[in-house]
Design a protein around this motif. Structure first.
Motif, PDB file in Angstrom:
ATOM      1  N   LEU A  15       0.806  -1.527  -0.010  1.00 53.91           N
ATOM      2  CA  LEU A  15      -0.554   0.495  -0.273  1.00 53.91           C
ATOM      3  C   LEU A  15       1.241   1.304  -0.323  1.00 53.91           C
ATOM      4  O   LEU A  15       0.218   2.552  -0.555  1.00 53.91           O
ATOM      5  N   LEU A  16       2.211   1.259   0.447  1.00 60.19           N
ATOM      6  CA  LEU A  16       2.548   2.510   0.928  1.00 60.19           C
ATOM      7  C   LEU A  16       3.308   2.477  -0.842  1.00 60.19           C
ATOM      8  O   LEU A  16       3.564   3.717  -1.195  1.00 60.19           O
ATOM      9  N   VAL A  17       4.055   1.814  -1.523  1.00 59.70           N
ATOM     10  CA  VAL A  17       4.834   1.834  -2.865  1.00 59.70           C
ATOM     11  C   VAL A  17       3.725   2.345  -3.734  1.00 59.70           C
ATOM     12  O   VAL A  17       3.618   2.950  -4.575  1.00 59.70           O
ATOM     13  N   VAL A  18       2.162   1.719  -3.696  1.00 56.82           N
ATOM     14  CA  VAL A  18       1.012   2.098  -5.008  1.00 56.82           C
ATOM     15  C   VAL A  18       0.651   3.427  -4.049  1.00 56.82           C
ATOM     16  O   VAL A  18      -0.103   4.432  -5.368  1.00 56.82           O
ATOM     17  N   HIS A  19       0.831   4.263  -3.149  1.00 58.76           N
ATOM     18  CA  HIS A  19       0.138   5.040  -2.805  1.00 58.76           C
ATOM     19  C   HIS A  19       1.491   6.240  -2.886  1.00 58.76           C
ATOM     20  O   HIS A  19       0.815   7.399  -3.137  1.00 58.76           O
ATOM     21  N   GLY A  20       2.248   6.187  -3.628  1.00 62.94           N
ATOM     22  CA  GLY A  20       3.556   6.719  -3.580  1.00 62.94           C
ATOM     23  C   GLY A  20       4.420   7.321  -2.710  1.00 62.94           C
ATOM     24  O   GLY A  20       5.486   8.375  -3.012  1.00 62.94           O
ATOM     25  N   TRP A  64       1.474  -3.548 -13.225  1.00 64.09           N
ATOM     26  CA  TRP A  64       0.880  -3.161 -14.042  1.00 64.09           C
ATOM     27  C   TRP A  64       0.638  -1.616 -12.956  1.00 64.09           C
ATOM     28  O   TRP A  64       1.112  -0.570 -13.444  1.00 64.09           O
ATOM     29  N   LEU A  65       1.251  -2.121 -11.697  1.00 68.87           N
ATOM     30  CA  LEU A  65       1.537  -0.789 -10.857  1.00 68.87           C
ATOM     31  C   LEU A  65       3.362  -0.453 -10.004  1.00 68.87           C
ATOM     32  O   LEU A  65       3.752   0.574  -8.698  1.00 68.87           O
ATOM     33  N   VAL A  66       4.085  -1.331 -10.572  1.00 66.85           N
ATOM     34  CA  VAL A  66       5.455  -1.698 -10.096  1.00 66.85           C
ATOM     35  C   VAL A  66       5.151  -1.856  -8.705  1.00 66.85           C
ATOM     36  O   VAL A  66       6.064  -1.806  -7.894  1.00 66.85           O
ATOM     37  N   MET A  67       4.702  -2.977  -8.195  1.00 66.10           N
ATOM     38  CA  MET A  67       4.317  -2.633  -6.678  1.00 66.10           C
ATOM     39  C   MET A  67       5.035  -4.453  -6.218  1.00 66.10           C
ATOM     40  O   MET A  67       4.984  -5.516  -6.735  1.00 66.10           O
ATOM     41  N   THR A 113      10.943   4.688 -12.238  1.00 64.70           N
ATOM     42  CA  THR A 113      11.202   3.356 -12.529  1.00 64.70           C
ATOM     43  C   THR A 113      11.411   3.381 -14.134  1.00 64.70           C
ATOM     44  O   THR A 113      11.771   2.811 -14.638  1.00 64.70           O
ATOM     45  N   ALA A 114      11.172   4.434 -14.588  1.00 64.37           N
ATOM     46  CA  ALA A 114      11.138   4.191 -15.963  1.00 64.37           C
ATOM     47  C   ALA A 114      13.053   4.044 -16.528  1.00 64.37           C
ATOM     48  O   ALA A 114      13.668   4.935 -15.337  1.00 64.37           O
ATOM     49  N   GLY A 115      12.671   3.455 -17.388  1.00 61.07           N
ATOM     50  CA  GLY A 115      14.257   3.726 -18.491  1.00 61.07           C
ATOM     51  C   GLY A 115      15.242   1.762 -17.805  1.00 61.07           C
ATOM     52  O   GLY A 115      14.025   1.274 -17.050  1.00 61.07           O
TER      53      GLY A 115
END
Length: 368
Positions: A15-20, A64-67, A113-115
């Motif tokens: 939840l912390l990861v996907v919440h920004g 999907w969400l890099v979770m 996290t792109a690249g």
């Protein structure tokens, strides 16, 4: 309990990861993110039975969400459990596909996290390192099992060598002495003129031959781990034991009390050994004493009692090891019973054992 904590930790961290909070923003509503994180936590909790649902949830949420928390935990479990090369290749291939999709989605949504570089670092940190850690834990576990197995094998080998040494000592010393007794008894039987002496010599020779047969069985058990085909004596063989004592001059009377019924084989064997040892002590210390053997069948226990009166004439005591009653007490207590022995008023002696008729589950019921 640890899997409950694992599930709660994966849920909270996801939840912390996907919440920004870890550099991965998301435009999804908070309730949707909570549901996704809860699904990841539930899959982590279910990993105690199967970790494949966690791997599936981890792959989808990472792409999907890099979770990353579910995929990280799944990679650790994969390293610990996967043994076949085909399964390892399939898992790592699926993870590479998920990481590739995640890199494309991150580039499209302009995640932090792109690249290619970030995607490679994330793949190594989320899949490679946990998987390697799982492999290390599994290798250490297998090494520990192998070491424990080697210790067990060494202990078994040491026990086998000690049993063989005891068997050699018994064969070289005890069997030789008993054989001499049998030979001298046979010679006395042939040469004696009195009928009473002939009968006594024949009886001594028969008992000696039985002792040699029993000793041969014991040596066979010591030298081999195979189970002896000959069943050990039980209460059904008691009359034969009492007849041998009567032949040696002891007035033995048997008394059965209660409803005679079958009991556990281990209980009967132990009761027989108690009576046998008690009669042996009578032979040693009071050979002409009147002896009563009493067997009581209670509702929950079997009680055996051997009571001898004082000898009418003094007798030279035969040598013994002095451990007979000690060994009997240990044997009876192993079955949950009690054994007591005491001197009686007037010079007699009492040996009494009480053994539960129904044995605990943990008791070894093999022949002894």
């Amino acid at each position: 309990m640890r899997f409950v904590l694992l599930g709660a930790g994966v849920c909270g961290l996801s939840l912390l990861v996907v919440h920004g909070q870890a550099g991965v923003p998301s435009s999804l509503p908070l309730p949707v993110l909570v549901v996704v994180a809860a699904a990841a936590g539930l899959a982590a909790w279910w990993a105690r039975r199967s970790w494949w649902p966690l791997a599936a949830v981890g792959a989808v949420t990472y792409a999907w969400l890099v979770m990353w928390p579910p995929l990280l935990v799944a990679s650790y479990h994969a390293g610990r459990t996967l043994t076949r090369s085909r399964d390892v290749a399939a898992y790592l291939g699926g993870c590479l596909v998920a990481c590739g999709i995640s890199a494309v989605v991150s580039e499209w949504q302009e995640f932090e996290t792109a690249g290619p570089g970030n995607a490679l670092v994330m793949a190594l940190g989320v899949v490679g390192l946990p998987f390697a850690l799982g492999l290390l834990v599994r290798a250490r576990r297998e090494l520990q099992k192998r070491v424990e197995h080697e210790h067990v094998m060494r202990a078994e080998q040491a026990r086998a060598q000690e049993r063989a040494r005891i068997a050699r000592e018994m064969h070289d010393v005890v069997a030789h002495r008993v054989s001499l007794i049998v030979l001298h008894a046979g010679a006395l039987e042939v040469r004696a003129a009195e009928e009473e002496t002939v009968r006594t010599a024949a009886m001594i020779g028969g008992i000696g031959r039985e002792a040699l047969a029993d000793l041969r069985d014991v040596l066979g058990v010591l030298r081999s781990t195979k189970t002896d085909d000959q069943p050990p004596p039980t209460l059904s063989d008691l009359d034969r034991l009492l007849d041998q004592s009567r032949a040696l001059g002891i007035a033995v009377t048997r008394h059965d009390e209660g409803e005679v019924r079958p009991v556990e084989a281990a209980v009967e064997r132990t009761a027989y050994r108690v009576i046998q040892e008690a009669l042996t002590n009578v032979h040693k210390h009071a050979a002409d004493a009147r002896t009563d053997v009493r067997i009581r069948y209670g509702p929950d226990e079997l009680e055996v009692e051997v009571r001898n009166q004082a000898p009418t004439a003094p007798r030279q005591e035969l040598p013994g090891a002095g451990w007979g009653l000690v060994g009997l007490r240990e044997r009876v207590e192993l079955l949950g019973g009690t054994l007591r022995s005491s001197a009686e008023e007037g010079g007699g002696f009492l040996v009494c054992a009480s053994i539960p008729a129904a044995l605990p589950v943990a008791v070894d019921r093999r022949p002894a």
